[in-house]
Design a protein around this motif. Sequence first.
Motif, PDB file in Angstrom:
ATOM      1  N   TYR A   1      -7.988  -1.430   1.370  1.00 26.46           N
ATOM      2  CA  TYR A   1      -8.722  -0.179   1.196  1.00 26.46           C
ATOM      3  C   TYR A   1     -10.177  -0.321   1.624  1.00 26.46           C
ATOM      4  O   TYR A   1     -10.785  -1.390   1.523  1.00 26.46           O
ATOM      5  CB  TYR A   1      -8.646   0.279  -0.263  1.00 26.46           C
ATOM      6  CG  TYR A   1      -7.228   0.517  -0.700  1.00 26.46           C
ATOM      7  CD1 TYR A   1      -6.569   1.692  -0.352  1.00 26.46           C
ATOM      8  CD2 TYR A   1      -6.534  -0.452  -1.422  1.00 26.46           C
ATOM      9  CE1 TYR A   1      -5.254   1.906  -0.733  1.00 26.46           C
ATOM     10  CE2 TYR A   1      -5.220  -0.244  -1.809  1.00 26.46           C
ATOM     11  CZ  TYR A   1      -4.581   0.933  -1.456  1.00 26.46           C
ATOM     12  OH  TYR A   1      -3.277   1.134  -1.819  1.00 26.46           O
TER      13      TYR A   1
ATOM     14  N   LEU B   1      -4.935  -2.938 -10.521  1.00 22.72           N
ATOM     15  CA  LEU B   1      -6.302  -3.449 -10.414  1.00 22.72           C
ATOM     16  C   LEU B   1      -7.319  -2.326 -10.619  1.00 22.72           C
ATOM     17  O   LEU B   1      -8.336  -2.511 -11.291  1.00 22.72           O
ATOM     18  CB  LEU B   1      -6.514  -4.097  -9.049  1.00 22.72           C
ATOM     19  CG  LEU B   1      -5.989  -5.520  -8.879  1.00 22.72           C
ATOM     20  CD1 LEU B   1      -5.934  -5.897  -7.395  1.00 22.72           C
ATOM     21  CD2 LEU B   1      -6.850  -6.525  -9.645  1.00 22.72           C
ATOM     22  N   ALA B   2      -7.038  -1.157 -10.040  1.00 16.27           N
ATOM     23  CA  ALA B   2      -7.963  -0.030 -10.181  1.00 16.27           C
ATOM     24  C   ALA B   2      -8.059   0.427 -11.633  1.00 16.27           C
ATOM     25  O   ALA B   2      -9.147   0.760 -12.125  1.00 16.27           O
ATOM     26  CB  ALA B   2      -7.511   1.123  -9.286  1.00 16.27           C
TER      27      ALA B   2
ATOM     28  N   SER C   1     -12.486  -5.139  -9.841  1.00 19.90           N
ATOM     29  CA  SER C   1     -13.146  -4.378  -8.771  1.00 19.90           C
ATOM     30  C   SER C   1     -13.378  -5.255  -7.553  1.00 19.90           C
ATOM     31  O   SER C   1     -13.137  -4.840  -6.409  1.00 19.90           O
ATOM     32  CB  SER C   1     -14.479  -3.819  -9.271  1.00 19.90           C
ATOM     33  OG  SER C   1     -14.314  -3.011 -10.413  1.00 19.90           O
TER      34      SER C   1
ATOM     35  N   LEU D   1     -10.303  -5.786  -5.475  1.00 17.60           N
ATOM     36  CA  LEU D   1      -9.982  -4.623  -4.646  1.00 17.60           C
ATOM     37  C   LEU D   1     -10.942  -4.483  -3.474  1.00 17.60           C
ATOM     38  O   LEU D   1     -10.540  -4.116  -2.365  1.00 17.60           O
ATOM     39  CB  LEU D   1     -10.013  -3.353  -5.490  1.00 17.60           C
ATOM     40  CG  LEU D   1      -8.726  -2.995  -6.221  1.00 17.60           C
ATOM     41  CD1 LEU D   1      -8.966  -1.897  -7.244  1.00 17.60           C
ATOM     42  CD2 LEU D   1      -7.648  -2.557  -5.236  1.00 17.60           C
TER      43      LEU D   1
ATOM     44  N   ILE E   1      -6.025   5.158  -3.420  1.00 19.29           N
ATOM     45  CA  ILE E   1      -5.084   4.127  -3.872  1.00 19.29           C
ATOM     46  C   ILE E   1      -3.829   4.762  -4.451  1.00 19.29           C
ATOM     47  O   ILE E   1      -2.714   4.285  -4.212  1.00 19.29           O
ATOM     48  CB  ILE E   1      -5.765   3.213  -4.903  1.00 19.29           C
ATOM     49  CG1 ILE E   1      -6.985   2.524  -4.279  1.00 19.29           C
ATOM     50  CG2 ILE E   1      -4.793   2.170  -5.459  1.00 19.29           C
ATOM     51  CD1 ILE E   1      -7.887   1.811  -5.259  1.00 19.29           C
TER      52      ILE E   1
ATOM     53  N   GLN F   1       0.856  -1.182   0.000  1.00 12.22           N
ATOM     54  CA  GLN F   1       0.000   0.000   0.000  1.00 12.22           C
ATOM     55  C   GLN F   1       0.892   1.231   0.000  1.00 12.22           C
ATOM     56  O   GLN F   1       1.560   1.533   0.987  1.00 12.22           O
ATOM     57  CB  GLN F   1      -0.904  -0.019   1.240  1.00 12.22           C
ATOM     58  CG  GLN F   1      -2.027   0.991   1.216  1.00 12.22           C
ATOM     59  CD  GLN F   1      -2.973   0.809   2.388  1.00 12.22           C
ATOM     60  OE1 GLN F   1      -2.725   0.008   3.286  1.00 12.22           O
ATOM     61  NE2 GLN F   1      -4.076   1.549   2.394  1.00 12.22           N
TER      62      GLN F   1
ATOM     63  N   SER G   1      -8.193  -6.265  -0.457  1.00 10.17           N
ATOM     64  CA  SER G   1      -7.205  -5.185  -0.399  1.00 10.17           C
ATOM     65  C   SER G   1      -7.346  -4.461   0.930  1.00 10.17           C
ATOM     66  O   SER G   1      -8.348  -4.626   1.639  1.00 10.17           O
ATOM     67  CB  SER G   1      -7.430  -4.198  -1.553  1.00 10.17           C
ATOM     68  OG  SER G   1      -8.462  -3.282  -1.245  1.00 10.17           O
TER      69      SER G   1
ATOM     70  N   LEU H   1     -10.997   3.985  -3.930  1.00 10.64           N
ATOM     71  CA  LEU H   1     -11.958   2.893  -3.877  1.00 10.64           C
ATOM     72  C   LEU H   1     -13.369   3.369  -4.181  1.00 10.64           C
ATOM     73  O   LEU H   1     -14.192   2.598  -4.673  1.00 10.64           O
ATOM     74  CB  LEU H   1     -11.909   2.219  -2.500  1.00 10.64           C
ATOM     75  CG  LEU H   1     -12.653   0.885  -2.410  1.00 10.64           C
ATOM     76  CD1 LEU H   1     -11.974  -0.175  -3.273  1.00 10.64           C
ATOM     77  CD2 LEU H   1     -12.747   0.409  -0.960  1.00 10.64           C
TER      78      LEU H   1
ATOM     79  N   TYR I   1      -2.270  -2.815  -6.576  1.00 11.33           N
ATOM     80  CA  TYR I   1      -3.630  -2.316  -6.387  1.00 11.33           C
ATOM     81  C   TYR I   1      -3.965  -1.211  -7.395  1.00 11.33           C
ATOM     82  O   TYR I   1      -5.110  -1.095  -7.838  1.00 11.33           O
ATOM     83  CB  TYR I   1      -3.802  -1.801  -4.963  1.00 11.33           C
ATOM     84  CG  TYR I   1      -3.588  -2.867  -3.910  1.00 11.33           C
ATOM     85  CD1 TYR I   1      -4.325  -4.051  -3.922  1.00 11.33           C
ATOM     86  CD2 TYR I   1      -2.636  -2.705  -2.901  1.00 11.33           C
ATOM     87  CE1 TYR I   1      -4.127  -5.034  -2.963  1.00 11.33           C
ATOM     88  CE2 TYR I   1      -2.441  -3.682  -1.932  1.00 11.33           C
ATOM     89  CZ  TYR I   1      -3.177  -4.844  -1.973  1.00 11.33           C
ATOM     90  OH  TYR I   1      -2.993  -5.817  -1.028  1.00 11.33           O
TER      91      TYR I   1
END
Length: 579
Positions: free
Chosen positions: A238, A196-197, A229, A232, A265, A185, A236, A387, A193
């Motif tokens: 978040y 992924l976003a 999505s 995450l 993120i 993070q 994750s 997020l 991450y």
Amino acid sequence: MNYKQAISIISICFSLFGCSEDYLDKQPLSEVTTENFFATASDLELYTNGFYRMLPSTSIYNGDSRTDNIIEIELSEELRGARLVPTSGGEWNWDYLRDINFFLENYERSDDEAAKNQYGGVARFFRAYFYFEKLQRFGEVPWYDTTIDPTDEEALTKPRDSRDFVVNKILEDLDWAIENMPAGQELYEVTRYTALALKSRVGLYEGTYEKYRGIAGYEEFLQASVEASEELITNSPYAIYSTGNPQEDYANLFNSHDAIGTEVILAREYSQALNIGHNVNYYTTTSSYGRPGMPKDLVNSYLNSDGTRFTNQANYNQIFFTEEVDDRDPRLSQTIPTPGYTRKGQSMELAPNLGATVTGYQVTKFVTEPVYDTNGQSITDLPLFRLGEVVLNYAEAKAELNTLTQEDLDNSLNHLRDRADMPGLSLEMANSNPDPFLSSQYLNVNGSNKGVILEIRRERRIELFMEDFRWDDIVRWKAGETLTQPIRGMYFPGPGEYDLTGDGETNVVLYEGERPGNLVSGVQYYELGADITLDENGLIEPHPDFDDRVFNEDKDYLYPIPRIELQLNPNLEQNPGWE
């Protein structure tokens, strides 16, 4: 490595390689590197830090001024339908791509496997990011995954590749990054991450772009968005930022000097100490800049605090300001000044400054203490991926796939409603009674999930206001007609004295003819027909000369390729309608 450190390292790069000041904009590192470079983790980090300059800076909060989200004193070319084919420029620039490809051709010379996984993922993320921006702007583009020799005429005159090919290559790069980058993070660095976003964003964009144009196979892209999505949301660190204070949490997420890593993120970092700032305070508070304002139709979109529709009542367009903003979704009062508004760090209640906004609805999102009001002095970190967007992507992708359940909504979009202490979105209720107000904006939404898709669009426009999503949303939804609807602002029944704070004191005087004598300190005075124009219904009309705007469905969803590029590459074809 954060943005502050990256700036110093890029400076070191210039001295290390003896490159000129404009080198990173004009030449690839292949021209200046040494044989023993790419050997260590520091080498790979040094090189990839240059890619972060691709990310948006100040445009993150004023890009919405291209659309119907933020109205300025000058309408954008997109809103006026006034775009022209440029001779050169026009963002048809490939410098970063060559640098990225050169890195990917050389980084495996390092023996540091962990560093190769990390920075190979960073490079692939940025190649995906680069191509996604090109795809959004121009549609089909040539895909290059190697550096091109200046004498390679075949490569230099390559035609465009298909949308599906380019998008699949983008997803391929992101999948590599997701698979190989370590979990971690980091607020100011690209991570697994972040990849992924971006995959969540790309899959939703392309899936809906193709669906609303009747292109077969769109489902695979929506499913890619769902999977990224969901990963995450469920696996994750978040979460939707909330301290249990619905009257402040949304505002605090954006006016915090330091990005809040609970939800954010990836952010762009700013610092007063290092003199790295932007101009959001100046942009939103001064009368000598763009005078940005929220339009009336967006204010109308905010629900009442009990979840009912504001637009269900009669004459909703002619309700005075203090009444129309009362008892609404708390995010409205955390995005524009409403009765009780105070600047961060202050206790004085302030009325909207009509001199700083063309619609009357002044913007306060991202705004901090007055000490940062000077141009270029704002230091709020700007979120690039959070997020909050991902949960909206998830809900929308599943709704468009017709696989959305109430449990899905409760695990995603309704967390945003929870933060604002708003009733959760009910799948059954939304679909049984689609909102006529939203239906009139989005004419091509149909089917059994029409109601919930419209509600997700409402939520997206409100939650992501001023984060530069609106243009891309309109394009992918094939909803250009929304940009031609009348632009209006706050309601005033005519000349007179008005109280915008609800404290019984006059804040604004609208007059005709000569300015009143015996001016009162702290009261705003505006001449009707000169400073402010009202339409026949008493609504501020910021651009009366542009009520006949048109959006050309055959060409305006894409931007034109510059003329010189078509001359240099005869195998490129101009986008439809721009010939």
